[in-house]
Write an enzyme that holds these catalytic residues in place. Structure first.
Site, PDB file in Angstrom:
ATOM      1  N   ARG A  42      17.676 -36.105 -77.465  1.00  0.00           N
ATOM      2  CA  ARG A  42      18.880 -36.534 -76.758  1.00  0.00           C
ATOM      3  C   ARG A  42      19.349 -37.932 -77.128  1.00  0.00           C
ATOM      4  O   ARG A  42      20.231 -38.471 -76.467  1.00  0.00           O
ATOM      5  CB  ARG A  42      18.650 -36.402 -75.248  1.00  0.00           C
ATOM      6  CG  ARG A  42      18.465 -34.944 -74.822  1.00  0.00           C
ATOM      7  CD  ARG A  42      18.314 -34.773 -73.319  1.00  0.00           C
ATOM      8  NE  ARG A  42      18.388 -33.368 -72.962  1.00  0.00           N
ATOM      9  CZ  ARG A  42      17.343 -32.533 -72.915  1.00  0.00           C
ATOM     10  NH1 ARG A  42      16.128 -32.991 -73.200  1.00  0.00           N
ATOM     11  NH2 ARG A  42      17.493 -31.276 -72.589  1.00  0.00           N
ATOM     12  N   GLU A 104       7.327 -26.913 -68.096  1.00  0.00           N
ATOM     13  CA  GLU A 104       7.028 -25.496 -68.309  1.00  0.00           C
ATOM     14  C   GLU A 104       5.748 -25.298 -69.117  1.00  0.00           C
ATOM     15  O   GLU A 104       5.186 -24.200 -69.144  1.00  0.00           O
ATOM     16  CB  GLU A 104       8.205 -24.808 -68.993  1.00  0.00           C
ATOM     17  CG  GLU A 104       9.450 -24.669 -68.123  1.00  0.00           C
ATOM     18  CD  GLU A 104      10.176 -25.991 -67.885  1.00  0.00           C
ATOM     19  OE1 GLU A 104      10.913 -26.089 -66.897  1.00  0.00           O
ATOM     20  OE2 GLU A 104       9.997 -26.936 -68.690  1.00  0.00           O
ATOM     21  N   ASN A 171      10.747 -30.509 -62.347  1.00  0.00           N
ATOM     22  CA  ASN A 171      10.066 -29.480 -61.560  1.00  0.00           C
ATOM     23  C   ASN A 171       8.538 -29.507 -61.684  1.00  0.00           C
ATOM     24  O   ASN A 171       7.984 -30.001 -62.656  1.00  0.00           O
ATOM     25  CB  ASN A 171      10.568 -28.097 -61.967  1.00  0.00           C
ATOM     26  CG  ASN A 171      10.352 -27.802 -63.432  1.00  0.00           C
ATOM     27  OD1 ASN A 171      10.995 -28.377 -64.299  1.00  0.00           O
ATOM     28  ND2 ASN A 171       9.440 -26.899 -63.732  1.00  0.00           N
ATOM     29  N   ASP A 214      12.913 -23.710 -59.928  1.00  0.00           N
ATOM     30  CA  ASP A 214      13.144 -24.548 -61.107  1.00  0.00           C
ATOM     31  C   ASP A 214      14.369 -25.439 -60.907  1.00  0.00           C
ATOM     32  O   ASP A 214      15.188 -25.614 -61.800  1.00  0.00           O
ATOM     33  CB  ASP A 214      13.289 -23.683 -62.375  1.00  0.00           C
ATOM     34  CG  ASP A 214      13.212 -24.500 -63.660  1.00  0.00           C
ATOM     35  OD1 ASP A 214      12.572 -25.562 -63.651  1.00  0.00           O
ATOM     36  OD2 ASP A 214      13.809 -24.073 -64.668  1.00  0.00           O
ATOM     37  N   LYS A 241      19.547 -29.223 -60.640  1.00  0.00           N
ATOM     38  CA  LYS A 241      19.899 -27.823 -60.842  1.00  0.00           C
ATOM     39  C   LYS A 241      20.136 -27.059 -59.539  1.00  0.00           C
ATOM     40  O   LYS A 241      20.486 -25.880 -59.575  1.00  0.00           O
ATOM     41  CB  LYS A 241      18.806 -27.133 -61.658  1.00  0.00           C
ATOM     42  CG  LYS A 241      18.697 -27.650 -63.095  1.00  0.00           C
ATOM     43  CD  LYS A 241      17.594 -26.918 -63.829  1.00  0.00           C
ATOM     44  CE  LYS A 241      17.406 -27.465 -65.238  1.00  0.00           C
ATOM     45  NZ  LYS A 241      16.259 -26.809 -65.917  1.00  0.00           N
TER      46      LYS A 241
END
Length: 251
Positions: A42, A104, A171, A214, A241
């Site tokens: 990014r 994740e 998360n 999530d 989110k």
């Protein structure tokens, strides 16, 4: 874009372009030294003639802003532990501020500060507390289910007057199955505010406890002052989110 030059990143390549013409000034390609990591990046941070970025295999790089020459490379994250750099770091005073993505992957999340001169470690704050650290008791995982998550993948916001660094922590892991990690799961899905020079926790606000969807808290910016019910308030905005935009009093 800085002083007429645009710095563009891919997974392993950094390119300096003339921002007016798109002419390539220089190109630097990092040859990964470890396997793993995610194919995204990014952006960079720029200060004092250095362009600094992370790599998917857990390195911090500093390049000469004029020539693209490699100034230093420091291995500070571990892909085999699920860690990978995707965020644009922040340069403040003599510090590079960054943390790994990979919730994740069940990483053990953290935020770190490193010397801009050589990449050496200055401090680290665990966004998933270790045993004995405050917040560890907010994880109630059954036996055999590891505690994890708490990655970061968006750039931090620093109040340069107070030294408050605002971090959007994402998360927990295992992602989604909430019955495998009872409790609030600090400091996941939280706005965490650290002393930028020491890494000490100043305050936190968890926005989505015990996340089952999530619903990362992904952004902690912008900071501004406004009038609420006739009083001036210094606020920071956060989003994630779950689709909620929140304004939180910084004081």
């Amino acid at each position: 874009v800085y002083n007429g030059t645009m710095y563009v990143t891919t997974m392993t390549t950094t390119v300096a372009l003339d921002a007016a013409t798109c002419r390539v000034k220089w190109r630097h390609t990092w040859e990964p030294r470890d396997t793993g990591g995610w194919a995204r990046n990014r952006g960079v941070a720029i200060k004092d003639g250095r362009v600094v970025r992370g790599t998917p295999d857990g390195y911090l790089l500093a390049l000469n802003a004029e020539t693209g020459a490699l100034l230093w490379a420091r291995h500070v994250a571990t892909p085999t532990d699920g860690e990978t750099f995707t965020m644009a770091p922040v340069l403040f005073e003599d510090l590079v501020l960054i943390g790994p993505a990979g919730s994740e992957n069940n990483l053990q999340g953290w935020v770190g500060a490193f010397r801009a001169t050589d990449g050496s470690t200055v401090w680290r704050f665990n966004t998933v507390p270790k045993p004995g650290e405050p917040g560890y008791d907010t994880w109630k995982n059954p036996k055999g289910i590891p505690v994890g998550g708490g990655s970061v993948w968006t750039t931090f916001a620093i109040d340069t007057e107070t030294g408050d660094m605002h971090v959007a922590v994402t998360n927990p892991a295992p992602d989604l199955p909430v019955h495998l990690r009872q409790g609030d799961n600090l400091y996941t899905n939280s706005l965490v505010v650290l002393d930028v020079r020491t890494g000490k926790l100043r305050w936190h606000r968890q926005l989505v406890p015990n996340d089952s969807h999530d619903w990362d808290v992904t952004h902690a910016t912008p900071m501004f002052s406004t009038t609420v019910n006739g009083a001036t308030r210094r606020v920071i905005t956060t989003a994630g989110k779950d689709g909620m935009l929140r304004a939180i009093d910084r004081d």
